[in-house]
Scaffold this motif. Structure first.
Motif, mmCIF file in Angstrom:
data_model
loop_
_atom_site.group_PDB
_atom_site.id
_atom_site.type_symbol
_atom_site.label_atom_id
_atom_site.label_comp_id
_atom_site.label_asym_id
_atom_site.label_seq_id
_atom_site.Cartn_x
_atom_site.Cartn_y
_atom_site.Cartn_z
ATOM 1 N N LEU A 1 4.301 9.306 0.165
ATOM 2 C CA LEU A 1 4.128 7.888 -0.187
ATOM 3 C C LEU A 1 2.730 7.649 -0.761
ATOM 4 O O LEU A 1 2.560 6.953 -1.774
ATOM 5 C CB LEU A 1 4.331 7.039 1.076
ATOM 6 C CG LEU A 1 4.650 5.568 0.915
ATOM 7 C CD1 LEU A 1 5.916 5.377 0.110
ATOM 8 C CD2 LEU A 1 4.807 4.905 2.286
ATOM 9 N N ALA A 2 1.729 8.255 -0.126
ATOM 10 C CA ALA A 2 0.351 8.094 -0.598
ATOM 11 C C ALA A 2 0.137 8.791 -1.936
ATOM 12 O O ALA A 2 -0.486 8.241 -2.846
ATOM 13 C CB ALA A 2 -0.620 8.644 0.439
ATOM 14 N N ILE B 1 -1.544 2.578 3.197
ATOM 15 C CA ILE B 1 -1.489 1.113 3.065
ATOM 16 C C ILE B 1 -2.625 0.625 2.167
ATOM 17 O O ILE B 1 -2.401 -0.154 1.230
ATOM 18 C CB ILE B 1 -1.555 0.439 4.458
ATOM 19 C CG1 ILE B 1 -0.270 0.735 5.238
ATOM 20 C CG2 ILE B 1 -1.764 -1.074 4.333
ATOM 21 C CD1 ILE B 1 -0.341 0.402 6.720
ATOM 22 N N ALA B 2 -3.850 1.115 2.425
ATOM 23 C CA ALA B 2 -5.009 0.672 1.636
ATOM 24 C C ALA B 2 -4.819 1.001 0.160
ATOM 25 O O ALA B 2 -5.080 0.170 -0.724
ATOM 26 C CB ALA B 2 -6.274 1.342 2.166
ATOM 27 N N GLU B 3 -4.319 2.186 -0.080
ATOM 28 C CA GLU B 3 -4.142 2.619 -1.461
ATOM 29 C C GLU B 3 -3.096 1.760 -2.186
ATOM 30 O O GLU B 3 -3.304 1.345 -3.329
ATOM 31 C CB GLU B 3 -3.708 4.075 -1.437
ATOM 32 C CG GLU B 3 -3.484 4.665 -2.790
ATOM 33 C CD GLU B 3 -2.535 5.832 -2.671
ATOM 34 O OE1 GLU B 3 -3.032 6.946 -2.661
ATOM 35 O OE2 GLU B 3 -1.317 5.598 -2.570
ATOM 36 N N HIS B 4 -1.991 1.444 -1.510
ATOM 37 C CA HIS B 4 -0.943 0.637 -2.148
ATOM 38 C C HIS B 4 -1.394 -0.804 -2.353
ATOM 39 O O HIS B 4 -1.060 -1.415 -3.373
ATOM 40 C CB HIS B 4 0.359 0.708 -1.342
ATOM 41 C CG HIS B 4 1.102 1.983 -1.580
ATOM 42 N ND1 HIS B 4 1.927 2.194 -2.656
ATOM 43 C CD2 HIS B 4 1.094 3.150 -0.892
ATOM 44 C CE1 HIS B 4 2.416 3.421 -2.614
ATOM 45 N NE2 HIS B 4 1.923 4.019 -1.554
ATOM 46 N N VAL B 5 -2.147 -1.342 -1.414
ATOM 47 C CA VAL B 5 -2.668 -2.711 -1.589
ATOM 48 C C VAL B 5 -3.609 -2.748 -2.796
ATOM 49 O O VAL B 5 -3.522 -3.637 -3.655
ATOM 50 C CB VAL B 5 -3.387 -3.197 -0.300
ATOM 51 C CG1 VAL B 5 -4.143 -4.484 -0.564
ATOM 52 C CG2 VAL B 5 -2.372 -3.393 0.825
ATOM 53 N N ALA B 6 -4.510 -1.756 -2.869
ATOM 54 C CA ALA B 6 -5.451 -1.700 -3.995
ATOM 55 C C ALA B 6 -4.699 -1.546 -5.317
ATOM 56 O O ALA B 6 -5.036 -2.191 -6.317
ATOM 57 C CB ALA B 6 -6.419 -0.536 -3.798
#
Lengths: 230, 215
Positions: free
Chosen positions: A148-149, A214-219
């Protein structure tokens, strides 16, 4: 309740990309070739086909597994946006599809292709290297979170790179610092899964992996429209 | 020109566009209403295509504003984009997809009903009857342009932006565009970027660009 148009648009983009990928097989062929070559090459040295029977550690196998996944993914997934820019079809998308729907559609396809790639690489490692997975659940969760990441990172990086010259090399250069922390954590957790580590022992690694994802997808969601419309 | 229905209006004020330090144009102002056709003219590099790209938000102006008034609301080019049909050399098609698959994909992406009969009718209207399932890779440049018209008309848009509208067309194709421009007068407005006298003859208004670039 009527299906929101936004999700319908994202699905349309994903379906279109899959149709084109199945007809050209550019990403699938490039990634499968890399994955098979790596696994066979490694098996000759470390696996049952190998001349040497050097002791194999879970750490080595975990590193090799993620190297195969990472480089195969880099080989194919960057095409998502680069192909649209090079073929000048990106304008057609900009005119007709909301930016975020383009991102989610392409992310969906990259996720699907990466899931296929991870399955292939894992099966090759099990088959050619006699890898035994002591904690299957932990292994699957690590692969899923890592995938996912990795799909998120490659999708947003591909958007940036598609806008630039020297596309091929730039993608790898940008990808390296962004996905290195992810790969380090994924390798550690995979090593635990292979060697029979417990869920408790892998807890902090999984939490970091989840937070990173999560951080990567939000960004990526925040950045995408700015980059796409630039 | 019938201005009784003023529900649709496009206006641009103090519009300027500069590439790096090269001014393309400066202080452009004007407006267009339902039923009208505007031809944008000027020498190569004068910014005709750029003007159309500004109108649909594919580029941003260096200064000035563009606004659409439609059904009592004000839209900028980005928010108006779903109701704009655009045809131009900048818009490429997917070589791997057929004509019908293009319409299917874009209809779904724009939230339009899946109406095979309408899509086939549209393709027939632009002269692609019988070629629905052929992939674009096998299309001539004229056929690809016809498909671009079908795509532009898919959502029956009130705004039609046509960049070099007949550049790849034979006489039959030119007649097709003349017909479409005439039909568009009934429910919207059209902006053409062209240097062809015959295309420009369809217009009610002419905007000549390029003065800023020439100093």
């Amino acid at each position: 309740m009527a299906k929101p148009v936004f999700w319908q648009a994202a699905w349309a983009v994903a379906y279109k990309d899959l149709q084109i990928e199945l007809r050209t097989r550019y990403a699938l062929n490039a990634m499968a070739l890399f994955a098979v070559t790596t696994a066979v090459m490694v098996s000759f040295r470390l696996g049952p086909l190998g001349l040497s029977r050097d002791p194999r550690s879970a750490a080595t196998l975990a590193v090799l597994l993620w190297i195969a996944i990472f480089f195969a993914a880099m080989n194919g997934l960057s095409r998502t946006f680069v192909r649209e820019e090079e073929a000048h079809t990106a304008t057609l998308l900009r005119l007709n599809v909301p930016a975020l729907a383009v991102y989610l559609g392409k992310l969906g396809v990259n996720l699907l292709i990466l899931a296929l790639l991870e399955t292939l690489v894992t099966l090759l490692f099990i088959g050619l290297l006699n890898v035994t997975i002591a904690n299957v659940g932990l292994f699957l969760v690590t692969l899923s979170l890592g995938g996912l990441a990795l799909a998120g990172a490659t999708t947003i990086l591909a958007t940036l790179v598609a806008k630039a010259d020297g596309k091929g090399s730039l993608f790898t250069i940008l990808a390296f610092p962004l996905v290195l922390p992810l790969l380090i954590i994924a390798v550690e957790t995979t090593e635990l899964a292979l060697s029979g580590g417990t869920w408790a022992a892998a807890g902090s690694g999984l939490q970091l992996l989840a937070a990173y994802t999560i951080a990567e997808h939000v960004a990526a969601l925040w950045l995408f429209e700015r980059v796409w419309e630039a | 020109m019938n201005r009784t229905d003023a529900a649709l209006q496009l206006s641009w004020q103090a519009l300027a566009k500069t590439y790096s330090t090269r001014p393309v144009y400066d202080q452009l102002a004007g407006e267009l209403h339902r039923g009208e056709v505007l031809a944008v003219r000027g020498p190569n590099g004068a910014g005709k295509s750029t003007f159309l790209r500004l109108l649909c938000g594919l580029e941003r102006p260096t200064a000035g504003t563009i606004a659409y008034q439609w059904q009592g609301q004000t839209y900028n080019p980005n928010t108006m984009r779903p109701w704009i049909g655009f045809v131009g050399p900048d818009v490429a098609l997917y070589r791997e997809l057929s004509a019908l698959e293009h319409l299917q994909f874009l209809a779904k992406a724009r939230g339009l009903a899946a109406d095979q009969a309408y899509w086939r009718e549209l393709l027939a209207q632009v002269g692609l009857a019988g070629r629905e399932h052929e992939r674009v890779a096998h299309f001539s440049s004229g056929m690809a342009l016809r498909l671009k018209y079908a795509i532009a008309l898919l959502a029956k848009p009130p705004i039609l932006l046509l960049d070099e509208p007949t550049a790849m067309f034979d006489e039959h194709g030119r007649q097709l565009v003349a017909q479409l421009v005439e039909q568009q007068r009934q429910h919207g407005l059209t902006v053409l970027a062209t240097n062809d006298e015959r295309d420009a003859a369809w217009a009610d208004l002419v905007l000549t660009v390029g003065a800023a670039a020439r100093g």
